[in-house]
Design a protein around this motif. Sequence first.
Motif, short mmCIF file in Angstrom:
data_model
loop_
_atom_site.label_atom_id
_atom_site.label_comp_id
_atom_site.label_asym_id
_atom_site.label_seq_id
_atom_site.Cartn_x
_atom_site.Cartn_y
_atom_site.Cartn_z
N GLU A 107 -34.01 59.11 -10.82
CA GLU A 107 -32.91 58.10 -11.23
C GLU A 107 -33.32 57.11 -12.33
O GLU A 107 -32.64 56.37 -12.83
N GLU A 108 -34.73 57.09 -12.29
CA GLU A 108 -35.37 55.79 -13.20
C GLU A 108 -35.09 56.16 -14.64
O GLU A 108 -35.38 55.17 -15.32
N ASN A 109 -34.83 57.28 -15.25
CA ASN A 109 -34.78 57.51 -16.45
C ASN A 109 -33.38 58.06 -16.84
O ASN A 109 -32.63 58.64 -16.15
N SER A 110 -32.83 57.47 -17.94
CA SER A 110 -31.52 57.93 -18.49
C SER A 110 -31.55 59.07 -19.24
O SER A 110 -30.44 59.93 -19.13
N ILE A 111 -32.69 59.70 -19.67
CA ILE A 111 -32.69 61.04 -20.35
C ILE A 111 -33.10 61.95 -19.35
O ILE A 111 -34.11 61.58 -18.58
N LYS A 112 -32.43 63.17 -19.30
CA LYS A 112 -32.84 64.00 -18.12
C LYS A 112 -33.02 65.37 -19.12
O LYS A 112 -32.63 65.79 -20.15
N PHE A 113 -34.19 66.23 -18.34
CA PHE A 113 -34.66 67.67 -19.03
C PHE A 113 -34.39 68.60 -18.09
O PHE A 113 -34.17 68.56 -16.88
N THR A 129 -47.55 71.07 -19.24
CA THR A 129 -47.76 71.13 -20.57
C THR A 129 -46.41 71.56 -20.90
O THR A 129 -45.95 72.84 -20.69
N ILE A 130 -45.90 71.14 -22.11
CA ILE A 130 -44.73 71.45 -22.65
C ILE A 130 -44.88 72.75 -23.65
O ILE A 130 -45.82 72.36 -24.63
N HIS A 131 -44.45 73.68 -23.35
CA HIS A 131 -44.91 74.82 -24.32
C HIS A 131 -44.03 74.81 -25.51
O HIS A 131 -44.92 75.23 -26.61
N HIS A 132 -42.71 74.68 -25.39
CA HIS A 132 -42.16 74.13 -26.74
C HIS A 132 -40.65 73.67 -26.36
O HIS A 132 -40.39 73.54 -25.10
N VAL A 147 -41.42 64.28 -25.62
CA VAL A 147 -42.08 65.32 -24.99
C VAL A 147 -43.17 64.83 -23.88
O VAL A 147 -43.07 65.41 -22.99
N LYS A 148 -43.85 63.84 -23.97
CA LYS A 148 -45.04 63.56 -23.02
C LYS A 148 -44.23 62.93 -22.02
O LYS A 148 -44.56 63.03 -20.73
N GLN A 149 -42.76 62.05 -22.33
CA GLN A 149 -42.03 61.83 -20.98
C GLN A 149 -41.57 62.71 -19.98
O GLN A 149 -41.42 63.06 -19.00
N ALA A 150 -41.22 64.03 -20.90
CA ALA A 150 -40.76 65.23 -20.31
C ALA A 150 -41.79 65.84 -19.09
O ALA A 150 -41.55 66.22 -18.19
N GLU A 151 -43.18 65.79 -19.92
CA GLU A 151 -44.02 66.23 -18.97
C GLU A 151 -44.17 65.54 -17.68
O GLU A 151 -44.54 66.09 -16.85
N LYS A 152 -44.11 64.17 -17.87
CA LYS A 152 -44.29 63.37 -16.61
C LYS A 152 -43.29 63.52 -15.61
O LYS A 152 -43.44 63.56 -14.40
N ASP A 153 -41.94 63.68 -16.25
CA ASP A 153 -40.81 63.86 -15.40
C ASP A 153 -40.88 65.22 -14.70
O ASP A 153 -40.49 65.37 -13.32
N PHE A 154 -41.19 66.37 -15.21
CA PHE A 154 -41.21 67.76 -14.54
C PHE A 154 -42.46 67.54 -13.59
O PHE A 154 -42.31 68.23 -12.55
N TYR A 210 -55.36 70.14 -3.95
CA TYR A 210 -54.33 70.92 -4.97
C TYR A 210 -54.26 70.75 -6.08
O TYR A 210 -54.02 69.44 -6.52
N LYS A 211 -54.47 71.51 -7.22
CA LYS A 211 -54.27 71.37 -8.54
C LYS A 211 -53.56 72.52 -9.24
O LYS A 211 -53.77 73.42 -9.31
N ILE A 212 -52.29 71.70 -9.81
CA ILE A 212 -51.14 72.87 -10.24
C ILE A 212 -51.19 72.37 -11.75
O ILE A 212 -50.99 71.64 -12.27
N LYS A 213 -51.41 73.59 -12.31
CA LYS A 213 -51.06 73.57 -13.87
C LYS A 213 -49.91 74.34 -14.11
O LYS A 213 -50.04 75.71 -13.81
N THR A 214 -49.08 73.94 -15.08
CA THR A 214 -47.88 74.72 -15.42
C THR A 214 -47.35 74.53 -16.73
O THR A 214 -47.50 73.20 -17.32
N SER A 215 -46.91 75.49 -17.46
CA SER A 215 -46.25 75.42 -18.82
C SER A 215 -45.10 75.56 -18.63
O SER A 215 -44.25 76.64 -18.04
N ILE A 216 -44.16 74.72 -19.34
CA ILE A 216 -42.75 74.54 -19.26
C ILE A 216 -42.07 74.44 -20.79
O ILE A 216 -42.53 73.87 -21.63
N ALA A 217 -40.96 75.73 -20.96
CA ALA A 217 -40.25 75.46 -22.17
C ALA A 217 -39.01 74.58 -21.93
O ALA A 217 -38.15 74.71 -20.89
N ILE A 218 -38.72 73.27 -22.62
CA ILE A 218 -37.41 72.68 -22.60
C ILE A 218 -36.16 73.21 -23.04
O ILE A 218 -36.30 73.86 -24.18
N ASP A 219 -35.24 73.58 -22.26
CA ASP A 219 -33.88 74.18 -22.45
C ASP A 219 -32.98 73.13 -22.74
O ASP A 219 -31.97 73.61 -23.59
N GLU A 220 -32.89 71.92 -21.87
CA GLU A 220 -32.05 71.10 -22.13
C GLU A 220 -32.47 69.84 -22.24
O GLU A 220 -33.32 69.27 -21.85
#
Length: 409
Positions: free
Chosen positions: A265-271, A389-392, A322-329, A295-305
């Motif tokens: 809810e804290e961000n107006s932009i959604k991914f 990490t945002i893949h693309h 893109v940095k904000q998207a990484e934090k939100d995911f 636990y340490k989770i590393k994941t690579s994500i592609a933004i679709d929306e």
Amino acid sequence: MKTDRRKEHKFILRLSIIACLLFLTGCWGKREVEDLAPLLGIGFDQGEKPGTFLVTEQFARPKKDSSSGAEIEDRTFSVEASSSREAFEKFSKVAYRTPFMGSLKVIIIGEDFAKSGDFNNVLDFAQRYAEFRRSMYIVLAKGKALDLLNLKLRSGLLPAMAIKSNIEGGDEISVFPTVRLGHYLTILGEKSTAPIFPVVESVKTGEGVEYKTDVKDEAGEIRIQGAGVMRGDYLADFLTDEESKGYMWLENDVVHRLINTVDLEENSIKFGGQVIESSTKYKVKANNDKMELQYKIKTSIAIDEIMGLKKQLSGPEWVELVKQAEKDFAKVIEKECNSSIKKERELGLDFLGIGRHIEQKNSKYWKTIRDQWEAEIADFPISLEVLVTIHHSGMSSSSATNSGGEGQE
């Protein structure tokens, strides 16, 4: 001389071959495929009489007017019995072909039966009888297994085959666990870990999904969502969709995932995006004189929306987005994992296998706590680090809502 020796060698060779053929047993006990009734799915529910259970079996029957052997019709029976062997005897009396268990795809445990405590007694037969394969899937039914196996699906698939297909396509979304008979039997041997099964349910139109149907009183489609946690032979509780997703992250079972930040809810932009690659590792370390699982989770994500973006961004602004998207995911993943950890603490059941991890990393320490592990679960220290990490960011650097954005003439 050479000619005589060759004749002698040939004679000995022929004699040896004949002797070998005489000792071959052949297929004296063979059963022709045409004489077998391939079993696809089997379900277990509580019986009406004390000490009995209701067994439902779904067999494959090739369509007579089909040119392809892959097209099969429904042939489902239900009998009440006090043992698995008794049930199969009753099925054999009404089936015009010999039931073949080696083709079984899925075992469905009804909700009431899972709560009865007779669960492992039934699986003992599946473990011992040679025709059963340990690669078959096990699922829990939300409701009765009988009702699931008697569904008429719009796809034309038999319910047992539909469940199998959904499970085998599960890697594309990675939101529920996949459990085979062999895996379950292995978990039973690890007393610290509580078994977990995916949950299958029928979905009517309007229950989270809308579809058109011309069949009157159709029960619905089949959906796999959430999971059930066992305490020994008993179903202890169900996991929500979010708790099951957290389990998948922590168990390092995420292959691909569709993920979005709509609930933040804290961000107006959604991914919205999809997981391209993911890895979960863990360590057992001392922290302030206490042992802790990290636990340490590393994941690579592609933004679709990207939703809510109202303006064209400059290069530096896009980098910040893109940095904000990484934090939100990462927040979404943390939320799912924390939900699963919270559920584990509430139940006092180690379905996450934390005790197993401790034993693997520090067996000496594990020996000091294993006897009181259920009591330790409630407040055992667990830390979580999520790196995204945002893949693309897709095929466009602008949004469809931009004025003067890409794609305009």
